[in-house]
Structures are given as structure tokens and as C-alpha cells.
Scaffold this motif. Structure first.
Motif, PDB file in Angstrom:
ATOM      1  N   UNK A  17      -7.883  -3.843 -17.617  1.00 38.71           N
ATOM      2  CA  UNK A  17      -7.913  -2.534 -16.978  1.00 38.71           C
ATOM      3  C   UNK A  17      -6.515  -1.935 -16.937  1.00 38.71           C
ATOM      4  N   UNK A  18      -6.452  -0.595 -17.055  1.00 43.89           N
ATOM      5  CA  UNK A  18      -5.170   0.096 -16.989  1.00 43.89           C
ATOM      6  C   UNK A  18      -4.658   0.123 -15.551  1.00 43.89           C
ATOM      7  N   UNK A  19      -3.363  -0.048 -15.412  1.00 45.37           N
ATOM      8  CA  UNK A  19      -2.718   0.015 -14.100  1.00 45.37           C
ATOM      9  C   UNK A  19      -2.169   1.421 -13.903  1.00 45.37           C
ATOM     10  N   UNK A  20      -2.525   2.071 -12.824  1.00 47.39           N
ATOM     11  CA  UNK A  20      -2.076   3.438 -12.569  1.00 47.39           C
ATOM     12  C   UNK A  20      -0.589   3.468 -12.263  1.00 47.39           C
ATOM     13  N   UNK A  21      -0.011   4.699 -12.364  1.00 52.70           N
ATOM     14  CA  UNK A  21       1.424   4.846 -12.092  1.00 52.70           C
ATOM     15  C   UNK A  21       1.750   4.455 -10.655  1.00 52.70           C
ATOM     16  N   UNK A  22       0.891   4.850  -9.714  1.00 52.85           N
ATOM     17  CA  UNK A  22       1.144   4.517  -8.307  1.00 52.85           C
ATOM     18  C   UNK A  22       1.111   3.008  -8.091  1.00 52.85           C
ATOM     19  N   UNK A  23       0.141   2.352  -8.706  1.00 49.52           N
ATOM     20  CA  UNK A  23       0.043   0.899  -8.563  1.00 49.52           C
ATOM     21  C   UNK A  23       1.219   0.208  -9.238  1.00 49.52           C
ATOM     22  N   UNK A  24       1.648   0.732 -10.391  1.00 48.06           N
ATOM     23  CA  UNK A  24       2.786   0.142 -11.098  1.00 48.06           C
ATOM     24  C   UNK A  24       4.052   0.217 -10.254  1.00 48.06           C
ATOM     25  N   UNK A  25       4.266   1.378  -9.602  1.00 41.51           N
ATOM     26  CA  UNK A  25       5.435   1.518  -8.731  1.00 41.51           C
ATOM     27  C   UNK A  25       5.409   0.478  -7.610  1.00 41.51           C
ATOM     28  N   UNK A  26       4.233   0.274  -7.011  1.00 42.39           N
ATOM     29  CA  UNK A  26       4.124  -0.705  -5.927  1.00 42.39           C
ATOM     30  C   UNK A  26       4.364  -2.127  -6.440  1.00 42.39           C
ATOM     31  N   UNK A  27       3.841  -2.426  -7.628  1.00 45.15           N
ATOM     32  CA  UNK A  27       3.991  -3.768  -8.188  1.00 45.15           C
ATOM     33  C   UNK A  27       5.456  -4.063  -8.483  1.00 45.15           C
ATOM     34  N   UNK A  28       6.136  -3.094  -9.123  1.00 47.77           N
ATOM     35  CA  UNK A  28       7.547  -3.306  -9.456  1.00 47.77           C
ATOM     36  C   UNK A  28       8.390  -3.429  -8.199  1.00 47.77           C
ATOM     37  N   UNK A  29       8.106  -2.575  -7.206  1.00 47.73           N
ATOM     38  CA  UNK A  29       8.864  -2.644  -5.962  1.00 47.73           C
ATOM     39  C   UNK A  29       8.650  -3.991  -5.269  1.00 47.73           C
TER      40      UNK A  29
END
Length: 274
Positions: free
Chosen positions: A4-16
Motif C-alpha cells: 500500500x502507498x504511504x501518504x505524505x502525512x503518514x510519511x512525515x510522521x514516520x520519518x519524524x
């Protein structure tokens, strides 16, 4: 789930969160030096140029104090601000901004100083037609401001700090006048009805209806200012991604005005169809 694709908002949270976990394993004491931050970024795979830009942004970050009290809450601020560290030399950034403001935001140069410059909405029938039609879905939010000003500071080779401001006092004056007129009408109508002998619900109805309407009109600054604020941030986004270039060609200012109007209408119709 996998695939599944990871949304931009979720990606920001994951990286943070991953960065928090990474730094949590280290004993950083009271903090890290810039060299240590760069080294830590290299360990987690963050390119040095991105860390350098982020460090410069943190170094130049200024806290904007929001006005407090009933009047700012009701009618909004007189100015809006946005700032960013962007790649490029001061000369290139200033030229790029000038091109963009004049060609894409329908502004014209107002003042040019040694350390800053400002623009105002472009006058003339053609500019009014462009703003009215909004070709390609454009809203020209910055053209609603009384003035847009900019200060570009060279930090070190390859990076500049850009501070953009929009004077929206004209929008606030309109809200003050409109909200006061609506609310004042309710007060006057209630007073007049009491003078002629009307009391109770009938006399208070204009006050109860028009004063909240006046407050709602004044509080519309949240929506209006949000559009201007987003427009400022979008300009900085384009500068950051080098989407605004100083060598970008402008529309021919000597073109036949009728041809320019027809072209703008054509772009608007095409924008409606997309």
C-alpha cells in the motif's frame, strides 16, 4: 499493509518518529554542535545539503508575536509573514521573485531599496480582467493585499534567507467598516423601536440578529488571511524547489491588449474544462 502507498502525512510522521528513536539512543547531553548534527544526519542517510538548509533555517528563525486582544481577534492582523532559507544567490533570488510577482501574481514594483523591495496590485483594465476571470483556476490571493514586500539576505554561498510579508490592512479596514455598519444598524434599529414605544422581543430582534452578523463578517479574516498566507508559502515552496527562475520569460507587455484578453479568456475556459 505491504504494497500500500504511504501518504505524505503518514510519511512525515514516520520519518519524524524514526528520527526521535535514532536520537533517543544517543546521549546528546544539552545538545549537539552543527558538525555533530551533520554527522548524525549522514548516519541516517540525510544528505548534507538538506541538513545545511535546515540548520540555516533554524539559525535565522524569528518568532512572530501574534497580536492579542479583542480587536485583533475580531478584525485580524494588519500583516502576514512567511520566511524560508532557499538555495541560490541573492541576486538570482531577487530577480526570480520580481519575475514571479509581476508575471504570475499580477503585482507591480512599488519601491526598491538596497535591502528590500515591495510590490502592489497591478493597475489597469487588463489586470482587473485577469483577476476577475482567474485563468487556470488562479485566485491571485496576493493581489488582494495592499502591499507585498520582501527581504532577501545572503547567508552563505548558495543559500539565502527570504522573508515575505503581505500588508492586509486594507482587508481589515473593509471588515471594520462592514462589521461596524451591520452591528451599528442593529443597535440603531433597536434604539429607534424603543423610542417609539416598542419593547421586548420585537425591539431587541434587530440587535440580536444584526450584531452577530456583524461579528461574523468581521471574523471572516480567518478565511481571507489563510488564502494570502498560503500564497506566501507557495512562493517560498517554488523558490525552494527552484521552480521560479530569473531567466523565465514574461508575457510580452507590448502585445495587443485585445489579444491578451482573448488569450486570458481562453485559458480560463480551458481551466474550467480540466
Amino acid at each position: 499493509m505491504a504494497g500500500e502507498l504511504i501518504t505524505r502525512e503518514a510519511l512525515d510522521r514516520i520519518i519524524q518518529r524514526a528520527a526521535e528513536l535514532q536520537t533517543g539512543e544517543r546521549d546528546i547531553g544539552d545538545g549537539l554542535t552543527e558538525a555533530e548534527v551533520v554527522k548524525l544526519g549522514d548516519e541516517v542517510g540525510i544528505p548534507a545539503r538538506y541538513l545545511q538548509q535546515a540548520l540555516l533555517e533554524e539559525r535565522t528563525r524569528t518568532a512572530v508575536t501574534e497580536a492579542r486582544g479583542a480587536l485583533p481577534w475580531l478584525f485580524g492582523p494588519a500583516q502576514l509573514w512567511a520566511e524560508r532559507v532557499v538555495p541560490g544567490s541573492r541576486t538570482d533570488v531577487e530577480q526570480s521573485l520580481t519575475r514571479w510577482m509581476e508575471d504570475e501574481e499580477l503585482l507591480q514594483i512599488k519601491r526598491r531599496f538596497a535591502d528590500r523591495m515591495s510590490w502592489e496590485p497591478r493597475a489597469g483594465a487588463f489586470a482587473s480582467i485577469q483577476r476577475a476571470f482567474g485563468g487556470g483556476g488562479r485566485v491571485y490571493a496576493l493581489a488582494r493585499a495592499e502591499e507585498v514586500h520582501c527581504q532577501v539576505t545572503q547567508l552563505e554561498p548558495g543559500f539565502c534567507h527570504v522573508r515575505l510579508g503581505a500588508v492586509v490592512a486594507n482587508l481589515r479596514r473593509r471588515r471594520v467598516a462592514g462589521g461596524s455598519a451591520i452591528g451599528g444598524t442593529g443597535v440603531l434599529m433597536t434604539g429607534a423601536m424603543m423610542i417609539i414605544g416598542a419593547f421586548g422581543v420585537a425591539a431587541l430582534a434587530p440587535l440580536a440578529v444584526l450584531v452577530p452578523v456583524g461579528i461574523a463578517f468581521a471574523r471572516a479574516h480567518e478565511r481571507e488571511n489563510a488564502r494570502v498566507q498560503v500564497a506566501l508559502e507557495q512562493v517560498l515552496d517554488r523558490l525552494e524547489r527552484s521552480e521560479i527562475r530569473s531567466d523565465r520569460r514574461l508575457a510580452n507587455p507590448n502585445a495587443n491588449p485585445v489579444d491578451r484578453v482573448v488569450s486570458e479568456i481562453r485559458k480560463t475556459i480551458q481551466g474550467w474544462g480540466t
